[in-house]
Design a protein around this motif. Structure first.
Motif: not given
Length: 126
Positions: A24-28, A45-60, A62-68
């Protein structure tokens, strides 16, 4: 967050996924600029994108709140190592999705990007 990729120089981006000992640690992640002529070792990586707007925040970078979307976040969470960094190509992160010109350019390079990886990691969902 994204610096432009020169169109004429076969450049693309990879990410460095930092390790975490807890699921459960943050994704960085950090972005890495690379060249198709001399790329580092990486996995795709190969994966199914999924439907928007179900986004989560990761650290990318300098951005601590990058939505994917949730699916790529789950992929990163499931595949990351507890003690080692991973170098990956993940389309949702390595391509600036807000830049149509870059998306078009990078989609044209996907064949080359997929030919150069060490392995492909496939995630079909939970």
């Amino acid at each position: 967050i994204y610096f432009p990729l020169p169109a004429s120089q076969d450049e693309f981006r990879l990410i460095e996924l930092l390790p975490a000992s807890e699921f459960k640690a943050p994704i960085v992640c950090h972005l890495i600029h690379s060249n198709l002529r001399s790329p580092p070792k990486y996995d795709a990586l190969s994966y199914v994108w999924g439907r928007p707007p179900f986004t989560v925040l990761i650290k990318l970078d300098a951005s601590p709140t990058f939505a994917i979307r949730k699916n790529p976040e789950l992929v990163l969470r499931h595949f990351r190592f507890p003690k080692e960094k991973m170098v990956l190509w993940v389309d949702a992160l390595c391509i600036d999705q807000a830049d149509r010109d870059e998306r078009s350019q990078q989609v044209g390079r996907m064949r080359d990007i997929f030919q150069l990886f060490e392995s492909v990691l496939v995630y079909l969902g939970p």
